[in-house]
Motif scaffolding. Structure first.
Motif, PDB file in Angstrom:
ATOM      1  N   ASN A  86     -12.900  32.942   6.385  1.00 39.00           N
ATOM      2  CA  ASN A  86     -12.936  32.620   7.813  1.00 39.00           C
ATOM      3  C   ASN A  86     -11.553  32.551   8.456  1.00 39.00           C
ATOM      4  O   ASN A  86     -11.434  32.693   9.673  1.00 39.00           O
ATOM      5  CB  ASN A  86     -13.649  31.286   8.013  1.00 39.00           C
ATOM      6  CG  ASN A  86     -13.444  30.735   9.393  1.00 39.00           C
ATOM      7  OD1 ASN A  86     -14.059  31.170  10.365  1.00 39.00           O
ATOM      8  ND2 ASN A  86     -12.543  29.759   9.525  1.00 39.00           N
ATOM      9  N   ALA A  87     -10.501  32.342   7.688  1.00 34.29           N
ATOM     10  CA  ALA A  87      -9.169  32.100   8.270  1.00 34.29           C
ATOM     11  C   ALA A  87      -8.790  33.206   9.250  1.00 34.29           C
ATOM     12  O   ALA A  87      -8.973  34.397   8.980  1.00 34.29           O
ATOM     13  CB  ALA A  87      -8.125  32.011   7.159  1.00 34.29           C
ATOM     14  N   GLY A  88      -8.248  32.801  10.390  1.00 34.66           N
ATOM     15  CA  GLY A  88      -7.834  33.801  11.369  1.00 34.66           C
ATOM     16  C   GLY A  88      -7.226  33.192  12.611  1.00 34.66           C
ATOM     17  O   GLY A  88      -7.362  31.995  12.865  1.00 34.66           O
ATOM     18  N   TYR A  89      -6.563  34.033  13.358  1.00 34.86           N
ATOM     19  CA  TYR A  89      -5.965  33.640  14.626  1.00 34.86           C
ATOM     20  C   TYR A  89      -5.710  34.916  15.412  1.00 34.86           C
ATOM     21  O   TYR A  89      -6.079  36.017  14.961  1.00 34.86           O
ATOM     22  CB  TYR A  89      -4.668  32.852  14.414  1.00 34.86           C
ATOM     23  CG  TYR A  89      -3.558  33.629  13.722  1.00 34.86           C
ATOM     24  CD1 TYR A  89      -2.516  34.205  14.448  1.00 34.86           C
ATOM     25  CD2 TYR A  89      -3.547  33.776  12.330  1.00 34.86           C
ATOM     26  CE1 TYR A  89      -1.501  34.909  13.809  1.00 34.86           C
ATOM     27  CE2 TYR A  89      -2.546  34.470  11.691  1.00 34.86           C
ATOM     28  CZ  TYR A  89      -1.518  35.043  12.446  1.00 34.86           C
ATOM     29  OH  TYR A  89      -0.520  35.734  11.804  1.00 34.86           O
ATOM     30  N   SER A  90      -5.120  34.802  16.574  1.00 33.45           N
ATOM     31  CA  SER A  90      -4.839  35.972  17.401  1.00 33.45           C
ATOM     32  C   SER A  90      -3.457  35.854  18.016  1.00 33.45           C
ATOM     33  O   SER A  90      -2.908  34.756  18.126  1.00 33.45           O
ATOM     34  CB  SER A  90      -5.891  36.103  18.503  1.00 33.45           C
ATOM     35  OG  SER A  90      -5.686  37.267  19.262  1.00 33.45           O
ATOM     36  N   GLU A 104       2.315  42.032  11.158  1.00 29.03           N
ATOM     37  CA  GLU A 104       2.067  42.131   9.713  1.00 29.03           C
ATOM     38  C   GLU A 104       1.440  40.847   9.175  1.00 29.03           C
ATOM     39  O   GLU A 104       0.523  40.893   8.334  1.00 29.03           O
ATOM     40  CB  GLU A 104       3.365  42.430   8.973  1.00 29.03           C
ATOM     41  CG  GLU A 104       3.880  43.843   9.162  1.00 29.03           C
ATOM     42  CD  GLU A 104       5.173  44.087   8.408  1.00 29.03           C
ATOM     43  OE1 GLU A 104       5.228  45.049   7.619  1.00 29.03           O
ATOM     44  OE2 GLU A 104       6.136  43.312   8.612  1.00 29.03           O
ATOM     45  N   ALA A 105       1.929  39.703   9.642  1.00 24.05           N
ATOM     46  CA  ALA A 105       1.361  38.430   9.206  1.00 24.05           C
ATOM     47  C   ALA A 105      -0.097  38.316   9.641  1.00 24.05           C
ATOM     48  O   ALA A 105      -0.955  37.849   8.872  1.00 24.05           O
ATOM     49  CB  ALA A 105       2.179  37.268   9.767  1.00 24.05           C
ATOM     50  N   LEU A 106      -0.391  38.739  10.868  1.00 24.46           N
ATOM     51  CA  LEU A 106      -1.764  38.729  11.360  1.00 24.46           C
ATOM     52  C   LEU A 106      -2.652  39.613  10.490  1.00 24.46           C
ATOM     53  O   LEU A 106      -3.751  39.219  10.089  1.00 24.46           O
ATOM     54  CB  LEU A 106      -1.801  39.214  12.811  1.00 24.46           C
ATOM     55  CG  LEU A 106      -3.179  39.248  13.470  1.00 24.46           C
ATOM     56  CD1 LEU A 106      -3.641  37.842  13.806  1.00 24.46           C
ATOM     57  CD2 LEU A 106      -3.176  40.128  14.713  1.00 24.46           C
ATOM     58  N   PHE A 107      -2.165  40.804  10.162  1.00 29.40           N
ATOM     59  CA  PHE A 107      -2.923  41.723   9.326  1.00 29.40           C
ATOM     60  C   PHE A 107      -3.191  41.121   7.947  1.00 29.40           C
ATOM     61  O   PHE A 107      -4.292  41.239   7.398  1.00 29.40           O
ATOM     62  CB  PHE A 107      -2.163  43.044   9.178  1.00 29.40           C
ATOM     63  CG  PHE A 107      -2.891  44.070   8.357  1.00 29.40           C
ATOM     64  CD1 PHE A 107      -3.826  44.908   8.941  1.00 29.40           C
ATOM     65  CD2 PHE A 107      -2.660  44.193   6.994  1.00 29.40           C
ATOM     66  CE1 PHE A 107      -4.513  45.845   8.187  1.00 29.40           C
ATOM     67  CE2 PHE A 107      -3.340  45.122   6.231  1.00 29.40           C
ATOM     68  CZ  PHE A 107      -4.269  45.952   6.829  1.00 29.40           C
ATOM     69  N   ASP A 108      -2.184  40.466   7.398  1.00 20.85           N
ATOM     70  CA  ASP A 108      -2.353  39.861   6.074  1.00 20.85           C
ATOM     71  C   ASP A 108      -3.440  38.796   6.074  1.00 20.85           C
ATOM     72  O   ASP A 108      -4.230  38.696   5.131  1.00 20.85           O
ATOM     73  CB  ASP A 108      -1.038  39.254   5.587  1.00 20.85           C
ATOM     74  CG  ASP A 108      -0.076  40.297   5.047  1.00 20.85           C
ATOM     75  OD1 ASP A 108      -0.506  41.439   4.817  1.00 20.85           O
ATOM     76  OD2 ASP A 108       1.108  39.966   4.857  1.00 20.85           O
ATOM     77  N   VAL A 109      -3.491  37.990   7.123  1.00 17.11           N
ATOM     78  CA  VAL A 109      -4.500  36.925   7.186  1.00 17.11           C
ATOM     79  C   VAL A 109      -5.882  37.501   7.479  1.00 17.11           C
ATOM     80  O   VAL A 109      -6.875  37.153   6.811  1.00 17.11           O
ATOM     81  CB  VAL A 109      -4.123  35.880   8.255  1.00 17.11           C
ATOM     82  CG1 VAL A 109      -5.257  34.864   8.439  1.00 17.11           C
ATOM     83  CG2 VAL A 109      -2.835  35.163   7.867  1.00 17.11           C
ATOM     84  N   THR A 151      -8.444  44.954  13.031  1.00 17.93           N
ATOM     85  CA  THR A 151      -8.591  44.278  11.740  1.00 17.93           C
ATOM     86  C   THR A 151     -10.009  43.757  11.554  1.00 17.93           C
ATOM     87  O   THR A 151     -10.552  43.798  10.440  1.00 17.93           O
ATOM     88  CB  THR A 151      -7.585  43.114  11.595  1.00 17.93           C
ATOM     89  OG1 THR A 151      -7.658  42.267  12.741  1.00 17.93           O
ATOM     90  CG2 THR A 151      -6.166  43.642  11.446  1.00 17.93           C
ATOM     91  N   LYS A 152     -10.630  43.277  12.624  1.00 21.41           N
ATOM     92  CA  LYS A 152     -12.016  42.832  12.516  1.00 21.41           C
ATOM     93  C   LYS A 152     -12.955  44.017  12.247  1.00 21.41           C
ATOM     94  O   LYS A 152     -13.963  43.869  11.545  1.00 21.41           O
ATOM     95  CB  LYS A 152     -12.441  42.079  13.776  1.00 21.41           C
ATOM     96  CG  LYS A 152     -11.783  40.714  13.918  1.00 21.41           C
ATOM     97  CD  LYS A 152     -12.106  39.790  12.749  1.00 21.41           C
ATOM     98  CE  LYS A 152     -11.614  38.368  12.962  1.00 21.41           C
ATOM     99  NZ  LYS A 152     -11.926  37.474  11.822  1.00 21.41           N
ATOM    100  N   SER A 153     -12.630  45.184  12.784  1.00 28.28           N
ATOM    101  CA  SER A 153     -13.400  46.383  12.465  1.00 28.28           C
ATOM    102  C   SER A 153     -13.316  46.686  10.980  1.00 28.28           C
ATOM    103  O   SER A 153     -14.309  47.020  10.327  1.00 28.28           O
ATOM    104  CB  SER A 153     -12.887  47.575  13.277  1.00 28.28           C
ATOM    105  OG  SER A 153     -13.621  48.741  12.985  1.00 28.28           O
TER     106      SER A 153
END
Length: 256
Positions: A86-90, A104-109, A151-153
C-alpha cells in the motif's frame, strides 16, 4: 493463525487495512517510515483486538530497507499469509518540473517495492500452496496523468500478470484500484481538493471492505464503488487520444 504484512500502514488505506485485518483476527506486521506512529498503531490494535503486532520501520525508497522487508515477507519460520503493498505518495509538480531524484524515489516506492515484495511473497506463498497479495493501485492507472499514473498502471498490469502466473497454486493476486478516497493523501501532497464534489469521494473503510471481499473471491482487479466501476469500464473502452485529452490539464493524478 493468519499473518498479514501491510506497507504504508500508519495512514489512510493502509491503516484501514491494518484495522480491518486485526478485527478479523489476523496478526500483523506493520511497515512504514514513522516509528512513533507505527508503535502507536501497534499498541492500539493489540489492545483492541488481542492480536500480535510486529513493527518493521522501513523507507521503501531505500533499496537496502526494501530488501529487509522482502526478507521478512519470505520468512518460512514466521510466514506472511497476506501481503498488502500500500505504501505510496505523490509529487505535486509535473514530471519535467521535478528533480529526477525525487521521481526515482517515487518510482522505487510505487513500483519497484511492489515488484520486489510481490516476488518474495509469490515464491514463498506458492511453495506453501496458499496466500494472498494485494497491490494498491488506483483508478489513475487507467489514465495518463504523469508518473503517478504511469507507476500505478504498472502496478495494475503487473498484478494481472502475477495473478495469471499464480493461477492454480492456491495464491491470489489482486490490484485494488480506488478512486478519490478521504485520507491524508492529498493534504500531505499539499493539494487543494475542495472543489471536488462529495459524490466523487469514497471512504477508506468501504474501500478496504470491498477489497477484502474481492480478495476472498479471488478477483484480480478490485474497483470499489459503482461510479468508479463505470468510470474504469469507460476508460478501458475510450480511444487513447480521448483519455489523454481528459488528463492533459492535470498536474498529476490524485486518486488514492
Amino acid at each position: 493463525m493468519t499473518t498479514a504484512l501491510v506497507t504504508g500502514a500508519t495512514a489512510g488505506i493502509g491503516r484501514e487495512f491494518a484495522v480491518q485485518l486485526a478485527t478479523r483476527g489476523d496478526d500483523l506486521v506493520l511497515v512504514a517510515r514513522d516509528v512513533a506512529r507505527l508503535e502507536a498503531l501497534a499498541d492500539e490494535l493489540r489492545a483492541a483486538h488481542g492480536v500480535e503486532v510486529e513493527v518493521l520501520p522501513a523507507d521503501l525508497s531505500d533499496r537496502e530497507q526494501t530488501a529487509r522487508v522482502a526478507e521478512r515477507v519470505a520468512s518460512n519460520e514466521r510466514p506472511v499469509d497476506v501481503l498488502v503493498n500500500n505504501a505510496g505518495y505523490s509529487l505535486k509538480k509535473r514530471f519535467l518540473d521535478n528533480d529526477v531524484a525525487d521521481e526515482e524515489a517515487l518510482f522505487d516506492v510505487l513500483a519497484r517495492a511492489v515488484l520486489v515484495l510481490s516476488h518474495a511473497a509469490g515464491n514463498t506463498m506458492r511453495s506453501r500452496g496458499r496466500g494472498a497479495i494485494v497491490n494498491v493501485s488506483s483508478v489513475a492507472s487507467f489514465m495518463t496523468s504523469g508518473t503517478y499514473s504511469a507507476t500505478k498502471s504498472f502496478v495494475t498490469v503487473f498484478t494481472e500478470g502475477l495473478a495469471a502466473e499464480l493461477r492454480g497454486t492456491g495464491v491470489t493476486a489482486t490490484a485494488l484500484c480506488p478512486g478519490f478516497t478521504r485520507t491524508e493523501f492529498h493534504e500531505r501532497a499539499d493539494v487543494d481538493m475542495s472543489r471536488l464534489p462529495d459524490l466523487a469521494w469514497l471512504d477508506a473503510p468501504r474501500v478496504v471492505r470491498d477489497a477484502l471481499a474481492d480478495v476472498d473471491r479471488g478477483k484480480v482487479v478490485s474497483v470499489p464503488g459503482r461510479r468508479y466501476k463505470v468510470a474504469v469500464a469507460a476508460l478501458r473502452l475510450l480511444p487513447r487520444p480521448l483519455v489523454r485529452a481528459q488528463s492533459r490539464s492535470a498536474h498529476r493524478p490524485s486518486a488514492d
